[in-house]
Design an enzyme around this catalytic site. Structure first.
Site, PDB file in Angstrom:
ATOM      1  CG  ASP A 137      11.339 -11.691 -27.391  1.00 56.61           C
ATOM      2  OD1 ASP A 137      12.293 -11.274 -27.976  1.00 56.61           O
ATOM      3  OD2 ASP A 137      10.333 -11.328 -27.652  1.00 56.61           O
ATOM      4  CG  HIS A 138      12.699  -7.438 -26.773  1.00 55.41           C
ATOM      5  ND1 HIS A 138      13.206  -6.365 -27.283  1.00 55.41           N
ATOM      6  CD2 HIS A 138      11.716  -8.089 -27.731  1.00 55.41           C
ATOM      7  CE1 HIS A 138      12.654  -6.600 -28.689  1.00 55.41           C
ATOM      8  NE2 HIS A 138      11.997  -7.415 -28.822  1.00 55.41           N
ATOM      9  CG  HIS A 192       7.739  -4.644 -30.177  1.00 53.32           C
ATOM     10  ND1 HIS A 192       8.803  -4.192 -29.359  1.00 53.32           N
ATOM     11  CD2 HIS A 192       8.326  -5.509 -30.871  1.00 53.32           C
ATOM     12  CE1 HIS A 192       9.745  -4.586 -29.370  1.00 53.32           C
ATOM     13  NE2 HIS A 192       9.564  -5.514 -30.137  1.00 53.32           N
ATOM     14  N   GLY A 193       3.624  -4.440 -32.205  1.00 50.58           N
ATOM     15  CA  GLY A 193       2.349  -4.448 -32.421  1.00 50.58           C
ATOM     16  C   GLY A 193       1.826  -4.011 -33.781  1.00 50.58           C
ATOM     17  N   GLY A 214       9.424  -6.442 -34.016  1.00 52.10           N
ATOM     18  CA  GLY A 214       8.339  -5.685 -34.506  1.00 52.10           C
ATOM     19  C   GLY A 214       7.968  -6.014 -36.031  1.00 52.10           C
ATOM     20  CG  ASN A 229      11.433 -11.390 -32.448  1.00 47.69           C
ATOM     21  OD1 ASN A 229      12.308 -12.290 -33.062  1.00 47.69           O
ATOM     22  ND2 ASN A 229      11.887 -10.781 -31.269  1.00 47.69           N
ATOM     23  CB  ILE A 230       5.903 -14.078 -35.549  1.00 47.84           C
ATOM     24  CG1 ILE A 230       6.646 -13.927 -36.644  1.00 47.84           C
ATOM     25  CG2 ILE A 230       4.502 -14.221 -35.553  1.00 47.84           C
ATOM     26  CD1 ILE A 230       6.056 -12.515 -37.588  1.00 47.84           C
ATOM     27  CG  ASP A 231       4.136 -12.177 -28.841  1.00 49.96           C
ATOM     28  OD1 ASP A 231       3.512 -13.183 -28.791  1.00 49.96           O
ATOM     29  OD2 ASP A 231       4.438 -11.427 -27.965  1.00 49.96           O
ATOM     30  CB  THR A 232       1.315  -8.533 -32.389  1.00 42.83           C
ATOM     31  OG1 THR A 232       2.372  -7.853 -31.508  1.00 42.83           O
ATOM     32  CG2 THR A 232       0.224  -7.804 -32.374  1.00 42.83           C
TER      33      THR A 232
END
Length: 361
Positions: A109-110, A226-227, A266, A287-290
């Site tokens: 990632d980033h 993001h978030g 995001g 992209n899925i993280d939070t």
């Protein structure tokens, strides 16, 4: 599984299989969730969700997530822990992914400018793996130089891409800024106009990278952050993605409606309609993280709250003062609860992104 366009139908895929999978996503109108993994536990939760839904999946390590994979006791001087952790994660996922019977893209990632030594370390590992096996260790990498001026961003991406193209490796790059903060890269004070990339700028990326290789995607900003924030604080404009596609189609003189492979950063906290609109306009990766971080926590949290009387001591609980509590505090119990709730959220997203069942029977 009937995906004849994939040479490798299970495990980590590389080269032509990656671009062919993204072309298939365009054709069928779905996107693939890219789940940040920080441990074997988060990786298998994502793999299980994808397997049970007959879906492809992208697993990715961030710089900080890779360092965590290596262990917080490892120094990250000169990006040593992040390099070692990313490489370890890639080897682990390569070894376990075939067990789940689905195609997996292994991605990093980033990578901002200050983190380029991390990128260099991963590429070195790719080249060493390529020398032995004829393919890179990772399917793909992301360069995020969006905080720099466009000339530096694009030229640096092109420089690295020439090196990656020798291994038929995929590059994801970002142009325009994704707001918010992730993994130590803070864009919370970015001007609102910077959160929307112009079609001309997006096409300038295409012009620079396409002569090198077709294996690239563009994360163009359309208000992404993001978030997760309060409703109304983020104004997404997914229609801009359609404008990018139309502009590129006109410039290229092609009959193809979606000549660009686009990426949604995001994504956590977006509405289902926003996801679906973006995917219809050529988004192939979200992209899925939070969301998955929160989902994992809820399983652990709820387990601890439910069994707190059994977790206060090693011996003694409401059923008896001399009864042992090992079966309650065994990590395999409470870690698994986190995996289950993370699984559930990915299961939902696979439905929203129309990824479910796309691998056929």
């Amino acid at each position: 599984m009937t995906l004849d366009f994939l040479k490798r139908k299970t495990g980590v895929i590389v080269g032509d299989d990656v671009i062919n999978l993204f072309k298939y996503a365009h054709q069928k109108g779905f996107a693939i969730p890219a789940v940040n993994v920080t441990s074997s536990s988060t990786a298998v939760a994502a793999l299980q969700a994808a397997r049970d839904n007959n879906s492809p999946i992208i697993l990715q390590t961030s710089n900080g997530g890779a360092a965590f994979f290596a262990g917080k006791g490892v120094s990250n001087e000169n990006q040593a822990a992040s390099i070692a952790g990313a490489v370890a994660a890639a080897h682990y996922i390569r070894s376990i992914a075939p067990t789940y019977g689905i195609p997996v893209i292994m991605h990093s990632d980033h990578c901002a400018r200050k983190l380029l030594p991390w990128f260099d370390g991963m590429l070195k590992a790719d080249e060493e793996y390529f020398a032995k096996h004829g393919e890179p260790l990772f399917s793909s990498h992301m360069l995020d130089l969006s905080a720099e001026n466009d000339d530096y961003n694009i030229s640096t991406c092109a420089k690295y891409f020439k090196r990656m193209a020798k291994m038929d490796q995929w590059l994801e790059m970002e142009i325009g800024i994704t707001g918010g903060e992730e993994d130590g890269v803070n864009n919370e004070s970015a001007e609102k106009d910077a959160l929307y990339t112009s079609s001309e700028t997006v096409f300038s990326v295409y012009k620079a990278l396409s002569p090198i290789s077709p294996n690239f995607s563009i994360a163009a900003a359309f208000g992404n952050v993001h978030g997760v924030y309060k409703p109304g604080n983020v104004v997404l404009r997914p229609e801009l993605l359609g404008e990018h596609q139309k502009y590129a189609k006109k410039q290229l003189g092609t009959s193809e409606d979606k000549p660009l492979f686009l990426v949604f950063h995001g994504g956590s906290g977006s509405t289902n309609d926003e996801y679906r609109k973006a995917i219809s306009l050529g988004i192939v990766k979200v992209n899925i993280d939070t969301d998955t971080q929160w989902a994992y926590l809820t399983g652990v949290r709820d387990y601890v709250l439910k069994y707190q009387a059994y977790l206060a001591h090693q011996v003694g609980n409401p059923e008896g003062d001399d009864l042992p509590n090992k079966k309650y505090y065994d990590p395999r119990r409470w870690v698994r609860e986190g995996e289950k709730t993370m699984y559930n959220r990915i299961d939902e997203l696979l439905g929203i992104f129309s990824t479910k069942g796309q691998l056929g029977n």
